[in-house]
Scaffold this motif. Structure first.
Motif, PDB file in Angstrom:
ATOM      1  N   PRO A 116      -6.044  -1.594  -0.586  1.00  0.00           N
ATOM      2  CA  PRO A 116      -7.026  -2.471   0.071  1.00  0.00           C
ATOM      3  C   PRO A 116      -6.356  -3.369   1.120  1.00  0.00           C
ATOM      4  N   SER A 117      -5.761  -2.757   2.125  1.00  0.00           N
ATOM      5  CA  SER A 117      -4.938  -3.490   3.085  1.00  0.00           C
ATOM      6  C   SER A 117      -5.703  -4.596   3.803  1.00  0.00           C
ATOM      7  N   ARG A 118      -6.895  -4.292   4.277  1.00  0.00           N
ATOM      8  CA  ARG A 118      -7.673  -5.296   5.021  1.00  0.00           C
ATOM      9  C   ARG A 118      -8.030  -6.486   4.120  1.00  0.00           C
ATOM     10  N   GLU A 119      -8.352  -6.202   2.866  1.00  0.00           N
ATOM     11  CA  GLU A 119      -8.666  -7.265   1.914  1.00  0.00           C
ATOM     12  C   GLU A 119      -7.422  -8.093   1.597  1.00  0.00           C
TER      13      GLU A 119
ATOM     14  N   TYR B 220       0.056  -1.979  -7.527  1.00  0.00           N
ATOM     15  CA  TYR B 220      -0.750  -0.816  -7.936  1.00  0.00           C
ATOM     16  C   TYR B 220      -0.145  -0.120  -9.144  1.00  0.00           C
TER      17      TYR B 220
ATOM     18  N   ASP C 157       1.339   1.784   1.861  1.00  0.00           N
ATOM     19  CA  ASP C 157       0.068   2.292   1.355  1.00  0.00           C
ATOM     20  C   ASP C 157       0.388   3.442   0.406  1.00  0.00           C
TER      21      ASP C 157
END
Length: 277
Positions: free
Chosen positions: A227-230, A179, A203
């Motif tokens: 975008p943790s799930r992605e 990021y 995060d």
């Protein structure tokens, strides 16, 4: 939903509690993690204060937790030949120490004065580091830092790894550094799971913004805008089945104990990085 990864705790997450390495290991094990990443400076402090390699090894064995990696800072890629030489001496000493503990790997971030170092030069230095490390029985994980002057994006790390000629070179990935350095998360899809040594988990909030956010602003997985799930889906699709290691630098946990922080982190990581099963 399923969680297809192994779990580890980076000891930085527990820094506010000022624990020694034995206590770090015990807290991580009691919380339910599979592995732990220790910091070399903490190991050295423990030994300087009367601790022994034998006692730490016994603690790891009894706790049933794996020392999956270590965090260190040596100038393997500095522009100064003298600084690099000293860095390699330090690296050799620290890696021999880690090998005694059965540690699998060590982080190799762009620490030092690297602004004027080209990625091609870094590749040559990394090849030298990998040769040294593997001779000792340690795997160096090439790490990029979002705030570094060089080697600050995932595509930089991929280039250095490939250009180095190191067989099966592995990267250390971190969404916070992706990021802050402006990496394209989609680049992950171009990797194979076998190219990732370990994946740090954290995060980050929307405020402060990307330009000013610091390590101390990291939050638990699922509490920010990452975008943790992605990321979990992509990691699974490219075949990564290794460790997700929780790495936070929060200064104050508002009254939580070290064990409660470790448990909260494990729950948050498993929840945020689930995939559809």
């Amino acid at each position: 939903m399923v969680f297809p990864f192994q779990t580890a705790l980076n000891a930085s997450t527990l820094f506010p509690f000022k624990l020694n390495v034995l206590e770090q290991v015990r807290e991580a094990a009691e919380a339910g993690y599979d592995g732990i990443e220790l910091w070399v400076r903490d190991i050295e402090d423990y030994l300087a204060n009367g601790g022994t390699i034998a006692a730490l090894s016994e603690c790891l064995e009894k706790s049933g937790i794996t020392l999956v990696g270590a965090i260190a800072f040596f100038k393997w890629a500095d522009k100064s030949a003298e600084a690099r030489e000293q860095g390699f001496v330090q690296a050799e000493r620290e890696m021999k120490l880690l090998a005694e503990l059965g540690c699998r790997a060590i982080a190799a971030p762009p620490y030092g004065d690297v602004e004027q170092v080209t990625l091609a030069e870094m590749a040559a230095y990394f090849a030298e580091l990998a040769s040294l490390a593997r001779g000792i029985g340690i795997e160096p994980y090439l790490e990029f830092w979002g705030r570094a002057k060089q080697l600050f994006r995932i595509d930089d790390a991929v280039f250095v790894a490939q250009k180095s000629g190191v067989n099966e070179a592995k990267l250390l990935l971190d969404p916070f550094h992706m990021y802050t350095g402006g990496s394209d998360f989609e680049t992950l899809k171009q990797l194979k799971g076998s190219q990732i040594g370990i994946f740090h988990v954290n995060d980050y909030p929307s405020n402060p913004g990307r330009e000013t956010i610091t390590d101390a602003d990291r939050v638990f997985p699922g509490e920010g805008i990452a975008p943790s799930r992605e990321l979990a889906r992509i990691l699974h699709e490219i075949g990564y089945q290794g460790y997700l290691s929780l790495e936070l630098f929060i200064d104050n946990y508002d009254g939580l104990t070290a064990l409660e922080v470790a448990q909260k982190g494990l729950y948050a990581m498993k929840n945020a990085y689930q995939i559809e099963g």
